[in-house]
Design an enzyme around this catalytic site. Structure first.
Site, PDB file in Angstrom:
ATOM      1  N   HIS A  57      35.536  41.784  19.669  1.00 52.94           N
ATOM      2  CA  HIS A  57      35.131  43.008  20.371  1.00 52.94           C
ATOM      3  C   HIS A  57      33.679  43.366  20.061  1.00 52.94           C
ATOM      4  CE1 HIS A  57      35.757  47.222  21.915  1.00 52.94           C
ATOM      5  NE2 HIS A  57      34.750  47.432  21.071  1.00 52.94           N
ATOM      6  N   GLU A  58      33.364  43.484  18.772  1.00 49.73           N
ATOM      7  CA  GLU A  58      32.018  43.900  18.404  1.00 49.73           C
ATOM      8  C   GLU A  58      30.980  42.864  18.817  1.00 49.73           C
ATOM      9  OE1 GLU A  58      31.429  46.859  17.699  1.00 49.73           O
ATOM     10  OE2 GLU A  58      33.511  47.458  17.340  1.00 49.73           O
ATOM     11  N   HIS A  82      29.856  43.484  22.334  1.00 47.73           N
ATOM     12  CA  HIS A  82      28.709  44.397  22.374  1.00 47.73           C
ATOM     13  C   HIS A  82      27.420  43.644  22.064  1.00 47.73           C
ATOM     14  CE1 HIS A  82      30.702  48.217  22.918  1.00 47.73           C
ATOM     15  NE2 HIS A  82      31.396  48.140  21.796  1.00 47.73           N
ATOM     16  N   HIS A 127      26.066  41.769  24.928  1.00 46.85           N
ATOM     17  CA  HIS A 127      25.451  42.701  25.877  1.00 46.85           C
ATOM     18  C   HIS A 127      24.011  43.003  25.447  1.00 46.85           C
ATOM     19  CE1 HIS A 127      26.350  46.599  28.404  1.00 46.85           C
ATOM     20  NE2 HIS A 127      25.518  45.781  29.019  1.00 46.85           N
TER      21      HIS A 127
END
Length: 707
Positions: free
Chosen positions: A494-495, A498, A501
């Site tokens: 998940h992290e 980010h 991105h």
């Protein structure tokens, strides 16, 4: 979570700047010049606690002077001499605040806490001085009104529109009297939000459960008991055991603890951590924050804080966000009822005679999981060694999708010895950015997991991204491997979503680069990246027994996949409840009085139509860090909204060949590399072909779609 830190144009009055300008920053201060390390990475080998405050104050003064020159420029306003000039301003302030807020979240101490307490209001005043400067806004407005004739490219057009909207949202059109009121409100809120964060950190540390008798920890494995003894020793409680609190309501140990009184004690320490009536009680701070936010919203022309916050989000209005969440309630309520009944039967079948309570849920749902799927978390952990998950799982998936490669570095200084650093290389072998990973729990670290930047990407500023991922996994005892749960592995994916991105940011202007997007968009790439944790190709590459190197047996993989949709009444329900609680707090109007926190929360929970007695919200009001200090006020729904987006996107991948470099490149080109250069709906439709729908989300959670 994408951590919302103070940015150069999101936080002095002229007199404050003038008073600071007298104290020029000494050349010896590590922030005085851009770092000479690769990627301008922070000089943690030189930075001392006492360096931050003078650098922040010098940075405020420097940017205030730059803004004054822009506002008073005798030349007619142009995109370059106003908008681009603002984008170039505040470099010193950005350097120090990007570093300071990263460290204070992850590795704070009383000195840094004091700096934050003193400087946060000054940063807020600085932001107000910029956005409420009538000369500066007049220049922005003039350029905005001429936008049709300026021949701007699409990124410039978007930047101009965002600047104009941000000035208005910040109060640029208010009267002088109302601007004074707004400044006072902003300063008060900044002070209160900092106080909340510091109280909560202290409350969580003080709220750790201290256990005298090892027998009370029956059910925990040897590693967990050793870690509890180590935590006690570090607190000078030799001979005892300490179970630290993580930021959520439920605690990891509740799944394993056999002693019901210990489970209840741990749960209640979590549930009441910030409600002890002591100096760390957050309720009086919260009631004031909620009240002042409603006052600020009214001053800016919005009915509620929720209306103010959502105006520039993908959802646009609180009504749209609430309507979306209400679509989930019927299926969730039915599932919660079924799950609670099944757990009660499991309790009775084991010869025990008590009524299900929240502190029982995880333990008995784990029994049901084992019975249904024969899945034991302790059976899974040996296959999930942290470094293997990172390098052979997270990195491998990024390589397969996007062609990225990674190289561990030991020449880059870090702020804490457990932090690791990697250079990230693009598919053509060029340097893309730098990544820091800080995974282990510490008493001086905020709870949860997050990503942010030490350095942002910008072609204008000629900078590449320097990004960090932070989590709160239990650190193993010396000499033991770092074995994590599958949930923890998912958090790592998940992290890093980010991080992708941010790494793929390809913007000229820092204000719209990378993850500088709406909350209900920024969680889309991170949650989408979670899917690859269970991709057969990826899982086979990283899930290997740390002792033998043997791959995870297919039977165990199948159990994990089947169990992924288990307990969704709880797992999804606790998030819906927290998001609804957030939106209820931020639906207060300015005419309503300050609220009694306990009464307000009880009424909100009672009205949700969900089993909040057995399934409490993931975060209670009093320790809901996201919404009271971390920039997610009226925005926690974003985790659900973006689930709708990411499940739809994943279904698109599966319909088009799954994990392929071609699909990854398309996702990079249309989503990950775009920052906020386009409207969010436009970006999503360009990738997905239509507006998002809730069906794939319900399907992925194993809930009826109604179709």
């Amino acid at each position: 979570m994408k951590m919302m830190t103070w940015l150069a144009l999101s936080t002095t009055s002229a007199c404050l700047a003038a008073s600071m300008a007298a104290a020029a920053l000494p050349a010896a201060n590590p922030f005085a010049q851009p770092s000479n390390l690769p990627f301008q990475a922070p000089r943690f080998d030189r930075i001392k606690d006492q360096d931050y405050q003078p650098a922040i104050e010098a940075g405020i003064a420097e940017q205030a002077a730059e803004i004054t020159r822009i506002a008073n420029n005798p030349a007619a306003p142009t995109f370059d001499n106003t908008i681009v000039a603002i984008e170039r301003s505040g470099r010193l302030l950005d350097r120090v605040t990007s570093t300071f807020f990263g460290v204070v979240q992850a590795n704070t101490n009383p000195t840094l806490d004091k700096v934050q307490e003193v400087e946060s209001p000054k940063l807020t005043q600085h932001s107000d001085a910029i956005y409420l400067d009538p000369k500066l806004f007049a220049r922005v407005r003039t350029i905005y009104e001429q936008r049709g004739t300026l021949k701007l490219n699409p990124e410039q057009q978007q930047l101009l529109e965002i600047y104009h909207a941000n000035f208005i949202r910040a109060g640029a059109q208010l009267s002088d009297a109302d601007k004074s009121k707004l400044r006072a409100l902003n300063t008060q809120l900044s002070t209160l939000e900092t106080a909340f964060q510091q109280k909560l950190l202290a409350a969580a540390k003080a709220g750790a459960l201290v256990v005298d008798d090892k027998a009370k920890l029956a059910g925990l494995d040897d590693g967990a008991i050793a870690a509890a003894a180590k935590d006690a020793s570090e607190r000078k409680l030799d001979g005892k055991y300490v179970l630290p609190l993580q930021n959520t309501t439920q605690q990891p140990a509740l799944q394993s603890l056999a002693d019901r009184s210990t489970r209840e004690a741990l749960f209640m320490q979590s549930w009441t951590r910030a409600e002890k009536g002591d100096a760390n009680d957050t309720r009086s701070t919260i009631r004031e924050i909620a009240y002042l936010r409603a006052q600020k919203a009214q001053l800016l022309g919005f009915p509620t804080w929720g209306d103010y916050v959502l105006q520039d989000q993908m959802a646009k209005t609180p009504q749209a966000a609430k309507a979306f969440m209400k679509q989930l309630v019927p299926a969730l309520a039915a599932e919660q009822k079924n799950e609670a009944a099944e757990l009660q039967r499991t309790i009775a079948a084991g010869g025990e005679n008590f009524t299900l309570k929240p502190w029982d849920w995880d333990r008995y749902s784990e029994r049901v999981r084992k019975a249904k799927y024969d899945l034991d978390e302790n059976e899974v952990k040996p296959y999930l060694e942290l470094n293997a998950v990172l390098e052979k799982g997270v990195f491998y998936a990024a390589n397969q999708l996007y062609g990225l490669t990674f190289k561990r570095r030991t020449d880059i200084p870090v702020y804490q010895p457990d932090v690791t650093v990697y250079t990230v290389y693009d598919k053509d072998g060029s340097e893309l950015g730098l990544m820091y990973f800080d995974y282990f729990k510490r008493d001086n670290k905020s709870g949860g997991a997050w990503m942010s930047n030490f350095v942002g990407q910008s072609y204008l500023l000629k900078t590449k991204p320097v990004i960090y991922n932070v989590a709160n996994f239990t650190k193993p005892a010396a000499g033991q491997p770092a074995l994590i749960s599958f949930d923890d592995a998912t958090t790592m994916f998940h992290e890093f979503g980010h991080a992708l991105h941010g790494l793929f940011a390809s913007q000229t202007y820092p204000a719209i680069s990378g993850t500088a997007t709406a909350r209900d968009w920024v969680e889309f790439p991170s949650q989408f990246n979670e899917h690859w944790a269970l991709d057969p190709k990826v899982l086979a590459n990283y899930a290997k027994d740390y002792r033998t190197g043997a791959p995870m047996p297919q039977a165990l993989v199948d159990k994990i996949k089947k169990a992924a949709k288990f307990n969704q009444g709880y797992a999804l329900g606790e998030t819906v409840e927290a998001a609804t609680l957030d939106m209820d707090w931020h639906s207060l109007t300015a005419s309503e009085p300050r609220q009694d926190v306990d009464a307000f929360e009880k009424k909100a929970l009672d009205n949700m139509g969900l089993d909040t007695a057995n399934v409490p919200p993931r975060y209670r009001t009093s320790y809901f860090l996201h919404i009271w200090a971390n920039g997610y006020s009226a925005g926690y729904y974003a985790y659900l909204w973006t689930q709708m987006l990411e499940h739809a996107a994943y279904h698109w991948f599966m319909d088009h060949g799954g994990m392929t470099r071609e699909n990854g490149q398309r996702f990079r080109d249309l989503i990950l590399s775009r920052g906020h250069t386009q409207d969010y709906g436009t970006m999503f439709r360009a990738f997905y072909g239509k507006d998002p729908d809730i069906g794939p989300m319900l399907q992925e959670h194993g809930l009826p779609t109604g179709r």
